[in-house]
Design a protein around this motif. Structure first.
Motif, PDB file in Angstrom:
ATOM      1  N   VAL A  31       0.835  -1.201   0.000  1.00 44.25           N
ATOM      2  CA  VAL A  31       0.000   0.000   0.000  1.00 44.25           C
ATOM      3  C   VAL A  31       0.872   1.255   0.000  1.00 44.25           C
ATOM      4  N   ASP A  32       1.908   1.248   0.824  1.00 41.85           N
ATOM      5  CA  ASP A  32       2.789   2.415   0.893  1.00 41.85           C
ATOM      6  C   ASP A  32       3.459   2.669  -0.452  1.00 41.85           C
ATOM      7  N   LEU A  33       4.001   1.624  -1.067  1.00 41.89           N
ATOM      8  CA  LEU A  33       4.687   1.794  -2.346  1.00 41.89           C
ATOM      9  C   LEU A  33       3.712   2.215  -3.447  1.00 41.89           C
ATOM     10  N   ALA A  34       2.511   1.649  -3.432  1.00 37.49           N
ATOM     11  CA  ALA A  34       1.506   2.043  -4.414  1.00 37.49           C
ATOM     12  C   ALA A  34       1.120   3.508  -4.224  1.00 37.49           C
ATOM     13  N   GLY A  35       1.011   3.931  -2.960  1.00 36.78           N
ATOM     14  CA  GLY A  35       0.694   5.325  -2.689  1.00 36.78           C
ATOM     15  C   GLY A  35       1.761   6.265  -3.208  1.00 36.78           C
ATOM     16  N   LEU A  36       3.025   5.868  -3.065  1.00 33.66           N
ATOM     17  CA  LEU A  36       4.119   6.704  -3.562  1.00 33.66           C
ATOM     18  C   LEU A  36       4.097   6.793  -5.083  1.00 33.66           C
ATOM     19  N   ILE A  37       3.831   5.678  -5.737  1.00 31.60           N
ATOM     20  CA  ILE A  37       3.750   5.686  -7.200  1.00 31.60           C
ATOM     21  C   ILE A  37       2.605   6.582  -7.664  1.00 31.60           C
ATOM     22  N   ALA A  38       1.492   6.518  -6.934  1.00 32.54           N
ATOM     23  CA  ALA A  38       0.312   7.291  -7.326  1.00 32.54           C
ATOM     24  C   ALA A  38       0.378   8.743  -6.875  1.00 32.54           C
ATOM     25  N   GLY A  39       1.392   9.080  -6.072  1.00 39.32           N
ATOM     26  CA  GLY A  39       1.482  10.439  -5.556  1.00 39.32           C
ATOM     27  C   GLY A  39       0.465  10.736  -4.472  1.00 39.32           C
ATOM     28  N   ALA A  40      -0.018   9.682  -3.801  1.00 39.56           N
ATOM     29  CA  ALA A  40      -1.014   9.833  -2.734  1.00 39.56           C
ATOM     30  C   ALA A  40      -0.282  10.001  -1.403  1.00 39.56           C
ATOM     31  N   GLU A  41       0.030  11.214  -1.026  1.00 39.51           N
ATOM     32  CA  GLU A  41       0.826  11.476   0.174  1.00 39.51           C
ATOM     33  C   GLU A  41       0.137  10.991   1.437  1.00 39.51           C
ATOM     34  N   THR A  42      -1.200  11.107   1.484  1.00 33.85           N
ATOM     35  CA  THR A  42      -1.930  10.664   2.679  1.00 33.85           C
ATOM     36  C   THR A  42      -1.755   9.165   2.905  1.00 33.85           C
ATOM     37  N   VAL A  43      -1.766   8.395   1.833  1.00 35.60           N
ATOM     38  CA  VAL A  43      -1.569   6.948   1.948  1.00 35.60           C
ATOM     39  C   VAL A  43      -0.197   6.657   2.542  1.00 35.60           C
ATOM     40  N   HIS A  44       0.802   7.372   2.066  1.00 34.34           N
ATOM     41  CA  HIS A  44       2.167   7.186   2.590  1.00 34.34           C
ATOM     42  C   HIS A  44       2.235   7.568   4.066  1.00 34.34           C
ATOM     43  N   LEU A  45       1.589   8.651   4.455  1.00 31.12           N
ATOM     44  CA  LEU A  45       1.613   9.101   5.852  1.00 31.12           C
ATOM     45  C   LEU A  45       0.958   8.077   6.779  1.00 31.12           C
ATOM     46  N   VAL A  46      -0.021   7.348   6.269  1.00 32.55           N
ATOM     47  CA  VAL A  46      -0.712   6.340   7.086  1.00 32.55           C
ATOM     48  C   VAL A  46       0.043   5.017   7.086  1.00 32.55           C
ATOM     49  N   ALA A  47       0.518   4.598   5.909  1.00 31.08           N
ATOM     50  CA  ALA A  47       1.105   3.264   5.786  1.00 31.08           C
ATOM     51  C   ALA A  47       2.523   3.181   6.330  1.00 31.08           C
TER      52      ALA A  47
END
Length: 235
Positions: A31-47
């Motif tokens: 999830v964290d890596l997918a969030g980084l690829i997608a540019g979803a900063e909130t996902v990275h902050l949570v994961a």
């Protein structure tokens, strides 16, 4: 006698929960890596803050040694501090990682064989070349802390080899991950999605170091099943 039979009963019972925790770690990593690829900063902050506690929990449930669990938890501290974008948080995060690296060095030095000097010389040469190249581009107030930290992580990468190929690969990837962070600080040209590559190498490094520790016998227990690993009997 099977490997499971040779372990303490409480360790075997705890290991029933190890696989779900490992799967949770792998899911959080994906999830964290997918969030980084997608540019979803909130996902990275949570994961991101979930990663090392889950890996530490897995190591603990597998009966891993305390220095390993401590190293992963100090890695978690570094992860959390580095989520903030300021110099103080960066230094605190680097300090937390540094303590984790000391834990790794303590673990690698527990009565084990010496790491090959040739490998150490190679790492030392790579470190010197890297520092010479990057030094002029680093902020002046970060040059000394980054140099000290670089020496420490290079020592970890070298010493990790005493635990076999998994840990050796983990140590090398940790060094690469931190080098990518340093090049970002120095504002060198970056690959697309640089945070993705930093996290990919970091996650793989911590996972491989953990695997390396859990799949070798504790120092002084070669030839019999250790308390915190499961011997591969296929060879």
């Amino acid at each position: 006698m099977s490997a499971t039979d040779s372990r303490p009963a409480h360790t075997s019972g705890a290991e029933r929960f190890a696989r779900p925790v490992l799967l949770a770690f792998l899911l959080a990593a994906a999830v964290d890596l997918a969030g980084l690829i997608a540019g979803a900063e909130t996902v990275h902050l949570v994961a991101k803050p979930l990663l090392m506690p889950l890996l530490a929990g897995y190591a603990a449930l597998r009966g891993g040694p305390r220095p390993l669990v401590a190293a992963l938890l100090f890695g978690w501290g570094g992860d959390v501090f580095l989520l903030a974008d300021d110099d103080l948080a960066f230094l605190l995060g680097m300090g937390s990682f540094a303590v984790g690296h000391v834990c790794y060095l303590t673990l690698f030095g527990r009565g084990r064989a010496r790491a090959p000097l040739a490998t150490g010389a190679g790492y030392a040469l790579a470190l010197v070349v890297f520092l010479v190249l990057i030094w002029p581009d680093l902020p002046a107030d970060l040059r000394i802390p980054l140099t000290g930290y670089s020496l420490l992580i290079t020592a970890v990468a070298w010493r990790a080899g005493v635990l076999g190929r998994y840990a050796a690969a983990g140590g090398a990837l940790f060094l690469i991950s931190d080098a990518l962070i340093a090049t970002g600080i120095a504002e060198w040209p970056q690959a697309p999605a640089p945070d993705f590559w930093v996290m990919l190498t970091y996650i793989a490094a911590q996972a491989l170091l953990t695997l390396g520790v859990l799949t070798v016998p504790p120092a002084g227990e070669t030839g019999r099943t250790g308390a915190y690993r499961e011997r591969d009997t296929s060879n």
